[in-house]
Design a protein around this motif. Structure first.
Motif, PDB file in Angstrom:
ATOM      1  N   LEU A 183       3.363 -13.033  -4.447  1.00  0.00           N
ATOM      2  CA  LEU A 183       3.631 -12.008  -5.464  1.00  0.00           C
ATOM      3  C   LEU A 183       2.397 -11.938  -6.358  1.00  0.00           C
ATOM      4  N   ARG A 184       1.543 -10.990  -6.088  1.00  0.00           N
ATOM      5  CA  ARG A 184       0.324 -10.898  -6.911  1.00  0.00           C
ATOM      6  C   ARG A 184       0.673 -10.481  -8.338  1.00  0.00           C
ATOM      7  N   HIS A 185      -0.006 -11.079  -9.307  1.00  0.00           N
ATOM      8  CA  HIS A 185       0.248 -10.652 -10.694  1.00  0.00           C
ATOM      9  C   HIS A 185      -0.511  -9.366 -11.003  1.00  0.00           C
ATOM     10  N   GLU A 186      -1.483  -9.013 -10.190  1.00  0.00           N
ATOM     11  CA  GLU A 186      -2.279  -7.770 -10.245  1.00  0.00           C
ATOM     12  C   GLU A 186      -3.302  -7.725 -11.378  1.00  0.00           C
ATOM     13  N   THR A 187      -2.921  -8.118 -12.579  1.00  0.00           N
ATOM     14  CA  THR A 187      -3.858  -8.319 -13.696  1.00  0.00           C
ATOM     15  C   THR A 187      -3.120  -9.128 -14.744  1.00  0.00           C
TER      16      THR A 187
ATOM     17  N   GLY B 259      -8.446  -8.970  -3.312  1.00  0.00           N
ATOM     18  CA  GLY B 259      -9.176  -8.021  -2.477  1.00  0.00           C
ATOM     19  C   GLY B 259      -9.622  -6.876  -3.356  1.00  0.00           C
ATOM     20  N   PRO B 260     -10.598  -6.117  -2.883  1.00  0.00           N
ATOM     21  CA  PRO B 260     -11.068  -4.992  -3.689  1.00  0.00           C
ATOM     22  C   PRO B 260      -9.985  -3.923  -3.822  1.00  0.00           C
ATOM     23  N   PHE B 261      -9.924  -3.266  -4.967  1.00  0.00           N
ATOM     24  CA  PHE B 261      -9.123  -2.045  -5.085  1.00  0.00           C
ATOM     25  C   PHE B 261      -9.772  -0.987  -4.196  1.00  0.00           C
ATOM     26  N   VAL B 262      -8.946  -0.335  -3.381  1.00  0.00           N
ATOM     27  CA  VAL B 262      -9.432   0.738  -2.501  1.00  0.00           C
ATOM     28  C   VAL B 262      -8.570   1.964  -2.802  1.00  0.00           C
ATOM     29  N   PRO B 263      -9.177   3.063  -3.260  1.00  0.00           N
ATOM     30  CA  PRO B 263      -8.344   4.210  -3.636  1.00  0.00           C
ATOM     31  C   PRO B 263      -7.556   4.776  -2.462  1.00  0.00           C
TER      32      PRO B 263
ATOM     33  N   LEU C  47       6.658 -11.964   5.986  1.00  0.00           N
ATOM     34  CA  LEU C  47       7.457 -10.738   5.950  1.00  0.00           C
ATOM     35  C   LEU C  47       7.114 -10.002   4.669  1.00  0.00           C
ATOM     36  N   GLN C  48       6.383  -8.897   4.830  1.00  0.00           N
ATOM     37  CA  GLN C  48       5.970  -8.142   3.652  1.00  0.00           C
ATOM     38  C   GLN C  48       6.612  -6.767   3.675  1.00  0.00           C
ATOM     39  N   GLY C  49       7.023  -6.307   2.499  1.00  0.00           N
ATOM     40  CA  GLY C  49       7.595  -4.972   2.439  1.00  0.00           C
ATOM     41  C   GLY C  49       7.566  -4.431   1.028  1.00  0.00           C
TER      42      GLY C  49
ATOM     43  N   GLU D 295       0.424   2.163   4.622  1.00  0.00           N
ATOM     44  CA  GLU D 295      -0.908   2.502   4.146  1.00  0.00           C
ATOM     45  C   GLU D 295      -0.964   2.317   2.634  1.00  0.00           C
ATOM     46  N   LEU D 296      -1.323   1.111   2.209  1.00  0.00           N
ATOM     47  CA  LEU D 296      -1.418   0.839   0.769  1.00  0.00           C
ATOM     48  C   LEU D 296      -2.652   1.516   0.199  1.00  0.00           C
ATOM     49  N   TYR D 297      -3.701   1.641   1.042  1.00  0.00           N
ATOM     50  CA  TYR D 297      -4.973   2.241   0.620  1.00  0.00           C
ATOM     51  C   TYR D 297      -5.590   2.931   1.829  1.00  0.00           C
ATOM     52  N   ASP D 298      -6.616   3.753   1.579  1.00  0.00           N
ATOM     53  CA  ASP D 298      -7.214   4.545   2.660  1.00  0.00           C
ATOM     54  C   ASP D 298      -8.040   3.681   3.627  1.00  0.00           C
TER      55      ASP D 298
ATOM     56  N   PHE E  58      -4.823 -10.742  -7.426  1.00  0.00           N
ATOM     57  CA  PHE E  58      -5.109  -9.497  -8.157  1.00  0.00           C
ATOM     58  C   PHE E  58      -6.102  -8.658  -7.356  1.00  0.00           C
ATOM     59  N   MET E  59      -6.183  -7.389  -7.743  1.00  0.00           N
ATOM     60  CA  MET E  59      -7.177  -6.500  -7.129  1.00  0.00           C
ATOM     61  C   MET E  59      -8.472  -6.605  -7.924  1.00  0.00           C
ATOM     62  N   VAL E  60      -9.571  -6.526  -7.227  1.00  0.00           N
ATOM     63  CA  VAL E  60     -10.887  -6.595  -7.870  1.00  0.00           C
ATOM     64  C   VAL E  60     -11.413  -5.166  -8.023  1.00  0.00           C
TER      65      VAL E  60
ATOM     66  N   TYR F 293       0.612   2.864  -9.738  1.00  0.00           N
ATOM     67  CA  TYR F 293      -0.315   4.002  -9.670  1.00  0.00           C
ATOM     68  C   TYR F 293      -1.366   3.859  -8.575  1.00  0.00           C
ATOM     69  N   TYR F 294      -1.599   2.622  -8.105  1.00  0.00           N
ATOM     70  CA  TYR F 294      -2.665   2.387  -7.123  1.00  0.00           C
ATOM     71  C   TYR F 294      -2.172   2.420  -5.679  1.00  0.00           C
ATOM     72  N   CYS F 295      -0.863   2.351  -5.476  1.00  0.00           N
ATOM     73  CA  CYS F 295      -0.365   1.988  -4.143  1.00  0.00           C
ATOM     74  C   CYS F 295       0.102   3.184  -3.330  1.00  0.00           C
ATOM     75  N   GLY F 296      -0.341   3.247  -2.090  1.00  0.00           N
ATOM     76  CA  GLY F 296      -0.043   4.363  -1.197  1.00  0.00           C
ATOM     77  C   GLY F 296       1.420   4.473  -0.793  1.00  0.00           C
TER      78      GLY F 296
HETATM   79  N1  5AD Z   1      -6.156  -1.147  -2.934  1.00  0.00           N
HETATM   80  C1  5AD Z   1      -6.203  -2.480  -2.733  1.00  0.00           C
HETATM   81  N2  5AD Z   1      -5.118  -3.261  -2.745  1.00  0.00           N
HETATM   82  C2  5AD Z   1      -3.923  -2.675  -2.951  1.00  0.00           C
HETATM   83  N3  5AD Z   1      -2.699  -3.192  -3.035  1.00  0.00           N
HETATM   84  C3  5AD Z   1      -1.824  -2.185  -3.247  1.00  0.00           C
HETATM   85  N4  5AD Z   1      -2.479  -1.016  -3.320  1.00  0.00           N
HETATM   86  C4  5AD Z   1      -3.798  -1.287  -3.148  1.00  0.00           C
HETATM   87  C5  5AD Z   1      -4.975  -0.513  -3.150  1.00  0.00           C
HETATM   88  N5  5AD Z   1      -4.951   0.819  -3.338  1.00  0.00           N
HETATM   89  C6  5AD Z   1      -2.453  -4.642  -3.000  1.00  0.00           C
HETATM   90  C7  5AD Z   1      -1.693  -5.094  -4.244  1.00  0.00           C
HETATM   91  C8  5AD Z   1      -0.407  -5.672  -3.669  1.00  0.00           C
HETATM   92  C9  5AD Z   1      -0.811  -6.023  -2.251  1.00  0.00           C
HETATM   93  C10 5AD Z   1       0.314  -6.124  -1.288  1.00  0.00           C
HETATM   94  O1  5AD Z   1      -1.677  -4.980  -1.876  1.00  0.00           O
HETATM   95  O2  5AD Z   1      -2.444  -6.110  -4.917  1.00  0.00           O
HETATM   96  O3  5AD Z   1       0.056  -6.795  -4.369  1.00  0.00           O
END
Ligand code: 5AD
Ligand code: FES
Length: 358
Positions: A162-166, A233-237, A108-110, A309-312, A203-205, A70-73
């Motif tokens: 491989l982030r566990h994310e939470t 790293g911070p969650f970025v919408p 190599l990330q994808g 673009e995972l985030y803005d 994980f995302m903060v 739900y968070y990922c671009g």
């Molecule tokens: N904001 C911050 N980080 C993100 N990721 C994915 N989407 C976002 C977002 N909106 C991070 C996830 C993933 C990594 C590759 O990028 O934690 O594991």
């Protein structure tokens, strides 16, 4: 405040805390407590790495993804994402440019892109490792089978992210569609370690719904897994996702957690991430000064940068690889550090009881 200092001292001495202590430490944090923490974190960082900052060249080779986080671009249901795949030749060209600049690790990330077969991926890893024998290859391509991870390891891959994310399963469910589970994610991480990869989680903060109790679970899970690397790293919408309207994570909390990770696992490979640099123009410098010791500049061709673009507002999407290396080197020198031309492998601590001087 005094309680916070006592908990920081305890974390440093014992490398672990109880759930209640983690929550108290995170909820009770203050600017002066954070300064105290960062000073200790830098002492350990200097002890293991001196003023050398490891670099990893990030090659974002496909933004096709079968997942729908739900968070990922680049989630599959974002129709606005312009999809691309790099060819093997294009990827090798990134490595060639990167090697010339001083990179000795290629990441190599994808997205989870089924179009690259196991054999193609193994060939790619093998091709990079045979051309650049003094380099490490890190993979960051999501959840796969044990056999697939093993095959890629045998083809020469050294590390896996491989982030566990939470680490809270309810929170995990609130960030992901039903077909993804924390159990599966953790299983993959234990497989990766068992096979022999230098393994990174993270994980995302400030992800939507995250509490101090969730962060306590993250710290305890990381303690138990004992990964070689942790990326936070911070969650970025991102505007094209269900979480478009959610608030982002803060620099302040991200830095505090970087400091805590450094104290808990003092020789950890810990990046100052691009997301941190995105929400604060000096985020990566602040990350290093909070205890991080790795930066991961982008090596992808500029033609595709904006599309991953995972985030803005992601930074560096218009810059050549050479500019990013030079820019980061300048930034690191300004705060008394330098980029290292080195694989930057994880090194285990010979004598865990050993304490840094001073
Ligand atoms: N904001 C911050 N980080 C993100 N990721 C994915 N989407 C976002 C977002 N909106 C991070 C996830 C993933 C990594 C590759 O990028 O934690 O594991
Ligand atoms: Fe990319 Fe500064 S690191 S331009």
């Amino acid at each position: 405040m005094e309680q916070n200092i006592a908990l920081i001292d305890k974390l440093e001495a014992e490398s672990c805390l109880s759930r209640e202590e983690w929550i108290a430490l995170i909820e009770g944090r203050s600017p002066s407590g954070a300064e105290y923490l960062f000073q200790k974190a830098r002492k350990w960082q200097q002890h293991f790495f001196g003023s050398r900052i490891y670099t990893r060249g990030l090659i974002e080779f496909t933004n096709y993804c079968k997942n729908d986080c739900y968070y990922c671009g680049i989630r599959r249901s974002n129709p606005q994402a312009q999809r691309y795949r790099l060819t093997k030749e294009e990827i090798l060209e990134c490595c060639q440019i990167g090697y010339g600049l001083g990179f000795r690790t290629f990441v190599l990330q994808g997205g989870e892109d089924g179009r690259f077969s196991q054999k193609e991926l193994e060939d790619l890893v093998y091709a990079i490792k045979s051309r650049y024998a003094d380099c490490a290859v890190t993979l960051s391509i999501g959840e796969r089978s044990y056999e697939s991870y093993l095959g890629l390891f045998r083809a020469g891959a050294d590390r896996y992210l491989l982030r566990h994310e939470t680490a809270d399963s309810n929170h995990y469910r609130s960030l992901h569609p039903p077909e993804l589970s924390l159990e599966k994610r953790k299983q993959c991480l234990y497989w990766l370690k068992e096979i022999g990869y230098q393994t990174g989680t993270g994980f995302m903060v400030g992800s939507p719904g995250q509490t101090a109790a969730h962060l306590a679970e993250d710290m305890m899970f990381i303690r138990k897994l004992e990964p070689q690397m942790v990326g936070i790293g911070p969650f970025v919408p991102h505007h094209g996702t269900p979480f478009a309207g959610e608030p982002g994570g803060t620099v302040e909390l991200t830095l505090f957690l970087i400091g805590l990770l450094r104290l808990m696992l003092p020789n950890l490979l810990l990046p100052a991430t691009t997301a941190l640099g995105t929400i604060d123009p000096e985020g990566r410098e602040k990350g290093i000064l909070a205890g991080a010791n790795v930066v991961m500049p982008n090596l992808s061709p500029t033609s595709v940068r904006k599309k991953y673009e995972l985030y803005d507002n992601k930074i560096c999407t218009g810059d050549e690889a050479a500019e990013c290396w030079a820019c980061l080197n300048r930034r690191m020198e300004k705060i008394g550090y330098e980029l290292a031309v080195s694989r930057g492998d994880f090194e285990s601590i010979p004598h865990p009881e050993e304490k840094p001087p001073g």
